[in-house]
Enzyme design. Structure first.
Site, PDB file in Angstrom:
ATOM      1  N   ASP A  10       5.080  59.147  31.759  1.00 55.09           N
ATOM      2  CA  ASP A  10       4.350  59.725  32.895  1.00 55.09           C
ATOM      3  C   ASP A  10       3.958  61.155  32.550  1.00 55.09           C
ATOM      4  OD1 ASP A  10       3.319  59.754  35.602  1.00 55.09           O
ATOM      5  OD2 ASP A  10       4.949  61.106  36.088  1.00 55.09           O
ATOM      6  N   SER A  11       3.015  61.697  33.327  1.00 55.89           N
ATOM      7  CA  SER A  11       2.623  63.089  33.115  1.00 55.89           C
ATOM      8  C   SER A  11       3.755  64.033  33.526  1.00 55.89           C
ATOM      9  CB  SER A  11       1.370  63.401  33.936  1.00 55.89           C
ATOM     10  OG  SER A  11       1.599  63.099  35.297  1.00 55.89           O
ATOM     11  N   TYR A  42      -2.115  65.775  35.207  1.00 56.28           N
ATOM     12  CA  TYR A  42      -3.199  65.095  34.496  1.00 56.28           C
ATOM     13  C   TYR A  42      -4.414  64.874  35.422  1.00 56.28           C
ATOM     14  CZ  TYR A  42      -0.474  63.658  30.312  1.00 56.28           C
ATOM     15  OH  TYR A  42       0.232  63.619  29.136  1.00 56.28           O
ATOM     16  N   GLY A  43      -4.117  64.778  36.715  1.00 49.93           N
ATOM     17  CA  GLY A  43      -5.145  64.401  37.699  1.00 49.93           C
ATOM     18  C   GLY A  43      -6.488  65.095  37.542  1.00 49.93           C
ATOM     19  N   CYS A  73       2.032  56.493  34.869  1.00 52.70           N
ATOM     20  CA  CYS A  73       1.068  57.435  35.449  1.00 52.70           C
ATOM     21  C   CYS A  73      -0.256  56.712  35.700  1.00 52.70           C
ATOM     22  CB  CYS A  73       0.874  58.590  34.460  1.00 52.70           C
ATOM     23  SG  CYS A  73      -0.377  59.770  34.961  1.00 52.70           S
ATOM     24  N   THR A  75      -3.178  58.029  36.431  1.00 56.90           N
ATOM     25  CA  THR A  75      -4.298  58.693  35.761  1.00 56.90           C
ATOM     26  C   THR A  75      -4.311  58.300  34.280  1.00 56.90           C
ATOM     27  OG1 THR A  75      -3.914  60.549  37.272  1.00 56.90           O
ATOM     28  CG2 THR A  75      -5.450  60.920  35.472  1.00 56.90           C
ATOM     29  N   GLU A 152       5.654  67.713  45.179  1.00 59.32           N
ATOM     30  CA  GLU A 152       6.414  68.495  44.189  1.00 59.32           C
ATOM     31  C   GLU A 152       7.124  69.684  44.848  1.00 59.32           C
ATOM     32  OE1 GLU A 152       5.388  68.844  40.257  1.00 59.32           O
ATOM     33  OE2 GLU A 152       5.222  66.664  40.272  1.00 59.32           O
ATOM     34  N   CYS A 184      -1.171  56.621  42.874  1.00 57.12           N
ATOM     35  CA  CYS A 184      -0.626  57.806  42.220  1.00 57.12           C
ATOM     36  C   CYS A 184       0.891  57.754  42.352  1.00 57.12           C
ATOM     37  CB  CYS A 184      -1.186  59.068  42.888  1.00 57.12           C
ATOM     38  SG  CYS A 184      -0.395  60.587  42.316  1.00 57.12           S
ATOM     39  N   THR A 185       1.572  58.193  41.305  1.00 54.39           N
ATOM     40  CA  THR A 185       3.038  58.118  41.294  1.00 54.39           C
ATOM     41  C   THR A 185       3.701  58.803  42.492  1.00 54.39           C
ATOM     42  OG1 THR A 185       2.912  60.076  39.871  1.00 54.39           O
ATOM     43  CG2 THR A 185       3.385  57.965  38.800  1.00 54.39           C
ATOM     44  N   HIS A 186       3.050  59.856  43.000  1.00 49.04           N
ATOM     45  CA  HIS A 186       3.698  60.667  44.037  1.00 49.04           C
ATOM     46  C   HIS A 186       3.498  60.107  45.456  1.00 49.04           C
ATOM     47  CE1 HIS A 186       3.831  63.351  40.670  1.00 49.04           C
ATOM     48  NE2 HIS A 186       4.346  64.351  41.370  1.00 49.04           N
TER      49      HIS A 186
HETATM   50  N1  DGL Z   1       1.290  60.960  37.544  1.00 49.37           N
HETATM   51  C1  DGL Z   1      -0.012  61.264  38.089  1.00 49.37           C
HETATM   52  C2  DGL Z   1      -0.654  59.958  38.574  1.00 49.37           C
HETATM   53  O1  DGL Z   1       0.019  59.002  38.894  1.00 49.37           O
HETATM   54  C3  DGL Z   1       0.083  62.276  39.216  1.00 49.37           C
HETATM   55  C4  DGL Z   1       0.450  63.672  38.738  1.00 49.37           C
HETATM   56  C5  DGL Z   1      -0.595  64.265  37.806  1.00 49.37           C
HETATM   57  O2  DGL Z   1      -1.728  64.552  38.248  1.00 49.37           O
HETATM   58  O3  DGL Z   1      -0.278  64.421  36.628  1.00 49.37           O
HETATM   59  O4  DGL Z   1      -1.859  59.886  38.633  1.00 49.37           O
END
Ligand code: DGL
Length: 264
Positions: A10-11, A42-43, A73, A75, A152, A184-186
């Site tokens: 993941d990022s 990464y977004g 991730c 993205t 976060e 998205c993971t979050h």
């Molecule tokens: N992990 C990224 C995603 O699921 C979210 C956080 C990021 O932008 O790196 O897209």
């Protein structure tokens, strides 16, 4: 049988929601997690940058002799899955396909919403996959870039979060979608806030479906680990303390050791 670990990329910290699912569905498996915290988020990044970062970081997991990789991730999955698969012989899966499949399994009116980072939405990866599987589907997409920093910050149940969720999602509600992919993971951490705005809309969290797919692949290739005490190792490219602190929110338990490494 194969006791090599599963790699999860993941990022940053968000992919721990996928780790949680691996632990639930594949409790005997060792896991090597890599979070590219030095380059998070990464977004908003360009596809070239994301491709380079994922390629370099996946190399780190390969050096650890993983038997399969989950790109947790969204993205990263959106921009790099095909390329990474072509370059490597082990099973590599992302979160887009499993999430799209689950959305199509539950939708009744075939009107599906997708929310994600700017990158994920710009890539059109979810829309392409949904249309490939069901050409009659209508896909309504919307980037929600402020959700990541809110999570976060640990601001899950704050008034400001409620306002931001409403601002982004009320227009989507008007679109008559019956299913919304949390791309998205979050975003699964904001599930309750999102549900409050979206009413009875079915919310798809790809983690469960993704790990179920990995389980099927490992079973099919006879790659499941033997019973035993599993080892879970966590590596990041920067700020291990912050990762451990936030990780508790995603994983629901303490992470004892996080190692900082130079993957690229
Ligand atoms: N992990 C990224 C995603 O699921 C979210 C956080 C990021 O932008 O790196 O897209």
């Amino acid at each position: 049988m194969d006791n090599r670990p599963i790699g999860v990329f993941d990022s940053g910290v968000g992919g721990l929601s996928v780790v949680k699912e691996v632990v639930r569905q594949l409790p005997q498996e060792d896991i090597i997690y890599f979070g590219d915290t030095a380059h998070l988020p990464y977004g908003p990044k360009t596809s070239q940058t994301i491709k380079r970062l994922v390629r370099d970081n996946v190399r780190f997991l390969l050096k650890k002799k993983v038997k399969a990789i989950i790109l947790a991730c969204h993205t990263a999955s959106a921009f790099t899955l095909e390329e990474i698969r072509e370059d490597n012989p082990i099973p590599i899966i992302g979160v887009i396909g499993p999430g799209a499949e689950e959305a199509l399994r539950v939708t009744k009116n075939r009107r599906i919403g997708v929310i994600g980072t700017y990158g994920t939405i710009r890539s059109g990866a979810y829309a392409k996959e949904l249309k490939r599987l069901e050409p009659e589907a209508s896909v309504i997409e919307k980037p929600c870039p402020l959700f990541v920093p809110l999570v976060e910050e640990g601001w899950i149940e704050r008034e400001v979060t409620h306002l931001v969720v409403r601002e982004y999602l009320e227009p989507l509600k008007e679109e008559g979608i019956d299913t919304l992919i949390l791309g998205c993971t979050h975003y699964p951490l904001l599930k309750e806030e999102i549900a409050r705005v979206m009413g009875g809309t079915y919310l798809v969290d790809s983690a469960r479906a993704t790990v179920a797919q990995m389980k099927r692949i490992l079973e099919g290739k006879d790659l499941l680990a033997r019973e035993g005490v599993p080892r879970h190792s966590f590596f990041v490219s920067d700020a291990p303390e912050k990762f451990a602190r936030l990780g508790r929110i995603f994983l629901g338990k303490e992470i004892e050791k996080v190692e900082k490494v130079n993957a690229c």
